[in-house]
Design an enzyme around this catalytic site. Structure first.
Site, short mmCIF file in Angstrom:
data_model
loop_
_atom_site.label_atom_id
_atom_site.label_comp_id
_atom_site.label_asym_id
_atom_site.label_seq_id
_atom_site.Cartn_x
_atom_site.Cartn_y
_atom_site.Cartn_z
N THR A 1 0.84 -1.20 0.00
CA THR A 1 0.00 0.00 0.00
C THR A 1 0.88 1.25 0.00
O THR A 1 0.62 2.22 -0.72
CB THR A 1 -0.91 0.01 1.24
OG1 THR A 1 -1.64 -1.20 1.29
CG2 THR A 1 -1.86 1.18 1.21
N THR A 2 1.94 1.23 0.82
CA THR A 2 2.84 2.38 0.93
C THR A 2 3.57 2.65 -0.37
O THR A 2 3.97 3.79 -0.64
CB THR A 2 3.84 2.15 2.09
OG1 THR A 2 3.11 1.82 3.26
CG2 THR A 2 4.68 3.37 2.36
N TYR B 1 -12.99 -4.25 -1.28
CA TYR B 1 -14.19 -3.81 -1.98
C TYR B 1 -15.23 -4.92 -2.15
O TYR B 1 -16.41 -4.72 -1.89
CB TYR B 1 -13.88 -3.19 -3.37
CG TYR B 1 -15.08 -2.52 -3.98
CD1 TYR B 1 -15.50 -1.28 -3.54
CD2 TYR B 1 -15.83 -3.16 -4.97
CE1 TYR B 1 -16.63 -0.68 -4.07
CE2 TYR B 1 -16.97 -2.56 -5.51
CZ TYR B 1 -17.37 -1.32 -5.06
OH TYR B 1 -18.48 -0.74 -5.57
N TYR C 1 -2.19 -10.20 4.55
CA TYR C 1 -2.24 -8.81 5.03
C TYR C 1 -3.68 -8.48 5.40
O TYR C 1 -4.55 -8.45 4.54
CB TYR C 1 -1.69 -7.91 3.91
CG TYR C 1 -1.68 -6.43 4.18
CD1 TYR C 1 -1.82 -5.89 5.46
CD2 TYR C 1 -1.52 -5.54 3.12
CE1 TYR C 1 -1.79 -4.52 5.68
CE2 TYR C 1 -1.48 -4.16 3.32
CZ TYR C 1 -1.63 -3.67 4.60
OH TYR C 1 -1.61 -2.30 4.79
N ARG D 1 -8.83 -0.48 5.16
CA ARG D 1 -8.74 -0.26 3.71
C ARG D 1 -9.58 -1.26 2.91
O ARG D 1 -9.91 -1.00 1.76
CB ARG D 1 -7.27 -0.36 3.25
CG ARG D 1 -6.44 0.86 3.61
CD ARG D 1 -5.08 0.81 2.95
NE ARG D 1 -4.22 1.92 3.32
CZ ARG D 1 -4.08 3.04 2.62
NH1 ARG D 1 -4.77 3.21 1.51
NH2 ARG D 1 -3.26 3.99 3.02
N LYS E 1 0.46 -10.07 8.33
CA LYS E 1 0.67 -8.66 8.66
C LYS E 1 -0.65 -8.18 9.24
O LYS E 1 -1.64 -8.04 8.52
CB LYS E 1 1.05 -7.85 7.41
CG LYS E 1 1.19 -6.36 7.69
CD LYS E 1 1.45 -5.58 6.41
CE LYS E 1 1.52 -4.07 6.69
NZ LYS E 1 1.72 -3.28 5.45
#
Length: 292
Positions: A44-45, A107, A133, A138, A162
């Site tokens: 994501t980062t 989503y 993850y 999110r 994670k």
């Protein structure tokens, strides 16, 4: 392959709208020089949501090539489309990444049974270590500890998680249900030390983008059982934890790196530069930490 300690969720430098390979290689080299224990390209980062498939594959390959086996490379490879996740994970293996970081589908909001089926489908097609993850903020779906225990039992590739809920009760239940051999990594900077204190292996960190040495030292102390030193470093880092999330990640991290002279700030829409008042707060935190 063990994933432990301070693992940086790497930002992806851009220049004029394109991946800046030279800056990315120099950034990875600096991370390793600073003592980081592992790296994650295309998380994501790393603004993976705005990378094309070709860019994604290239970024992972650049990272693996630059690291040259000195620290583990955990390649971001997830998707909300199971077929796409299989393709990206296959490519991570072909690139010789040490493992794949696979986000729960976002989503779509799959059920717990759907989550198991998703990861099982990837495991049937790709044999490499998977770190799942879990980041409900999110994805709008929470991978429950009970579900993860089933996945660990039924999908050999699932070797860790994670855990980015920031919920230590959930982290504790993951360790209880999945056992000490399961690699539990915090995905939430402020709960990195508490996670290690109850049996976690480390943290996949945003703050280590711009404070790698201090984050690595904190993890080293925690994993060595030196809680006094780990706590001192945790509280030194705490203002940076807050500063890194003044606005949506990775904008503050990239802004910090620009302020430190690593590379110019460039993000892709819909990310935009920080608001001036938040930029000043970030600058103050960096200066107080001796990073400017």
């Amino acid at each position: 392959m063990e994933f432990r300690g301070a693992i940086t969720a790497l930002v992806t430098p851009f220049r004029n709208g394109e991946v800046d390979e030279e800056a990315f290689r120099a950034f990875i080299e600096w991370q390793i020089e600073q003592g980081i224990h592992g790296v994650v390209p295309c998380g994501t980062t790393g603004e993976s949501a705005t990378l094309s498939h070709e860019e994604h594959k290239r970024v992972v390959r650049i990272c693996v090539d630059q690291v040259k086996g000195r620290v583990p490379v955990l390649a971001g490879a997830g998707s909300n489309n199971t077929r796409e996740a299989i393709e990206i994970t296959k490519d991570a293996k072909d690139a010789k990444a040490d493992g794949a970081l696979l986000i729960t589908p976002y989503y779509n909001k799959p059920t717990q049974a759907g989550l198991i089926a998703h990861f099982k489908a990837i495991g049937e097609r790709v044999d490499m270590p998977f770190i799942v993850y879990n980041v409900p903020s999110r994805t709008s779906v929470n991978l429950l500890p009970e579900t993860l225990a089933v996945m660990k039992k039924e999908i050999p590739q699932v070797v860790g998680i994670k855990e980015a809920t920031g919920d230590l009760n959930q982290v504790s239940r993951v360790i209880e249900y999945c056992g000490e051999d399961f690699m539990v990594l915090s995905g939430d900077d402020p709960t990195g030390l508490p996670t290690m204190a109850i049996g976690g292996r480390g943290i996949i960190s945003v703050v280590s983008n711009f404070a790698p040495a201090k984050m690595a030292a904190m993890c080293d102390a925690a994993l060595a059982g030196d809680l006094t030193k780990a706590k001192a470093l945790h509280y030194e880092l705490s203002p940076l934890y807050r500063a890194a999330f003044l606005e949506t990640n990775p904008v503050p991290a990239k802004t910090a790196l620009e302020m430190m002279g690593r590379f110019p700030l460039e993000v892709r829409l819909p990310m935009v530069p920080m608001q001036p008042q938040n930029r000043e707060k970030l600058k103050t935190a960096l200066a107080s930490a001796g990073l400017l």
